[in-house]
Design a protein around this motif. Sequence first.
Motif, PDB file in Angstrom:
ATOM      1  N   ASP A 194      52.624  51.496  22.698  1.00  0.00           N
ATOM      2  CA  ASP A 194      52.312  52.774  22.039  1.00  0.00           C
ATOM      3  C   ASP A 194      51.526  52.561  20.753  1.00  0.00           C
ATOM      4  O   ASP A 194      51.773  53.195  19.720  1.00  0.00           O
ATOM      5  N   ASP A 205      54.990  66.861  20.258  1.00  0.00           N
ATOM      6  CA  ASP A 205      54.280  65.613  20.549  1.00  0.00           C
ATOM      7  C   ASP A 205      53.497  65.723  21.848  1.00  0.00           C
ATOM      8  O   ASP A 205      52.345  65.278  21.944  1.00  0.00           O
ATOM      9  N   HIS A 225      50.365  67.972  21.428  1.00  0.00           N
ATOM     10  CA  HIS A 225      49.308  67.312  20.669  1.00  0.00           C
ATOM     11  C   HIS A 225      48.697  66.156  21.444  1.00  0.00           C
ATOM     12  O   HIS A 225      47.479  65.937  21.381  1.00  0.00           O
ATOM     13  N   ASN A 226      49.512  65.421  22.204  1.00  0.00           N
ATOM     14  CA  ASN A 226      48.972  64.334  23.016  1.00  0.00           C
ATOM     15  C   ASN A 226      48.039  64.846  24.105  1.00  0.00           C
ATOM     16  O   ASN A 226      47.123  64.137  24.541  1.00  0.00           O
TER      17      ASN A 226
END
Length: 626
Positions: free
Chosen positions: A131, A557, A560-561
Amino acid sequence: MNYAERALRTLSAGNRTLLRAEDEASLLQEMCQVIVELGGYRMAWVGFAEQDEGKTLRPVAHRGFEDGFFDIAHFTWAEGEGGPTAQAVRTGKPVVVQDIKTVVAPHLPVAITEAIERGYASVVAFPLIIDGQVGGNLTIFAAETDAFDEQEVGLLGEMADDLAFGIGTLRMRARHREAEETIRRMAYFDTLTALPNRTSAEETLSTAIEFARSQHQSLAILLVKVGLFQEISDTLGYREADQLLREMSRRLATLAGELPSIARVGEDEFSLLLRNAGAETACRLAQRIVREACDSVAVNGLMIDPHVYIGVVLFPGHGTTPEALMRRAKIAAVQSRRTVAKYGLYQGTADVESTRRLTLMSDLRRAIEQDELLLYCQPKVSIASREVCGAEALVRWRHPQHGMVATGEFIALAERAGLIMPLTRWVLETAFRQSHTWYEQGVRCPLSVNLSAQDLRDPRLIDRIVGLFATWAMPPELVQFELTESALMEDPAGALDTMARLKALGVELFVDDFGTGYSSLSYLQKLPVDALKIDQSFVMSMLTNPGSAIIVRSTVDLGHNLGLGVVAEGVESEGLWEGLRALGCDTAQGHFVGMPIPADQFIEWEAHSPWRLRPAAGDTTPAIAR
């Protein structure tokens, strides 16, 4: 020995291991096994880089001639220590030592003589970049010196990258499984009492009815309303009221025993299902609950004497569907409040509620046709800039006799009466007219309209919207559409086609109530949407419920990803606003931001609100002056 050939063989076997991996621990162990047993290397190990004071490297998997190695060695990635493995973790680049005897102690975690005794002649260490960050190491020892040439290091480095990707993928899957399980649990269980909720209770009741019908049995339902709940909530606070409910749920579960199914079906209501039971058994349990469940409860230092009111209904005598039985049980509970016993069987002979519902359906049709509905809107505010960035169009109905009818009630009436599409037409036409009014007044505030599952199946929907754009000459960026996740999942293929046609008009699309519809991530990736709206049930409890907090954070998350904006509904307090701001959520909607207000009062509200109206591109005129 052809070192590149063995590295290629190891890489191929490692890829097969990645494809089969189900969990992280087995992946790491099997990868080390492949490296040693198929690749012919002396030893391989994987470690994870801890962020502790000593910068520990924690071994998590190993294979080969490592007897005693992990007992005597101290692994760290601190500066100046740990040898090639630590250097690889610190720098994020592979480190090769072609002859271990050339390494100067204490730069190895074990003495050189001990390394040599174990047959380690050369070593290569790779960082595991998970990541986007170095999360650990893959270290491989060979029995030969000069074992790792450039080509072999390249192939093994590719395998290390694949391993890091596999770890990241498995962790992402685990997070998704955890979030999905949390969502499923929240869909069927009450977060306060951990009891099944109304949805779960109705499904259980439906199954029980079918079984009872097939076996020619009866069953009973007790609906228990807890008295003083609202008074305690208003006087002492909702936490104290919740404390009362938790205690009452515990007492009811104890009294019910193992046979009945107990659930929380309303704010202050619990249901108990008794299979193969009649009136006598049900009333005996109700009497016992009234007698034994109402002992004093300590709430915020006060001793409160709770009261319960119990309605009893029977299948098949009082109804044959879960809806009818639950509704009549509630009526019976309300009726029992005026009795000495505080419990009683349902006494209704004519279904007054059904008559009222039919009357309201007829009145709603007339209200739509004669333009008697009201358009409200609820502001949306950018959390970062504190600017009003849009509003959601909401429909309200003020009945001439009954006053303001609850939105949920008349929407349900519209669904039963086949009035959803006419209702949507009214909202669309009114919203476009209102947007044009704002536009003429210099206000550039996007107004979003909700579309239901039935609307998505309307073959004339797109033509109607195109006609409205032509009629009012509105810029597409000033009209938005919200579609609930559950509506999209009723017909995923059809919904995708409709959304693509909507998107072609230049409008923005939102997935509403996200987290409640069980859509897959692969399907979400295909949707031409601009933003996700987190369902208010998760937002409102995120500060007190860890499961809700996980879902909110994961949704932000995820959005937004995927390059999407994220809107949080149900922002009722400054604490929720600050929590969402810390998570990077884009937009807030809820009573803290602004209550739903009549659309024609929106500009006046904005002029006196603490939020600023976002100007149009290139427009520097103050909001109030526009």
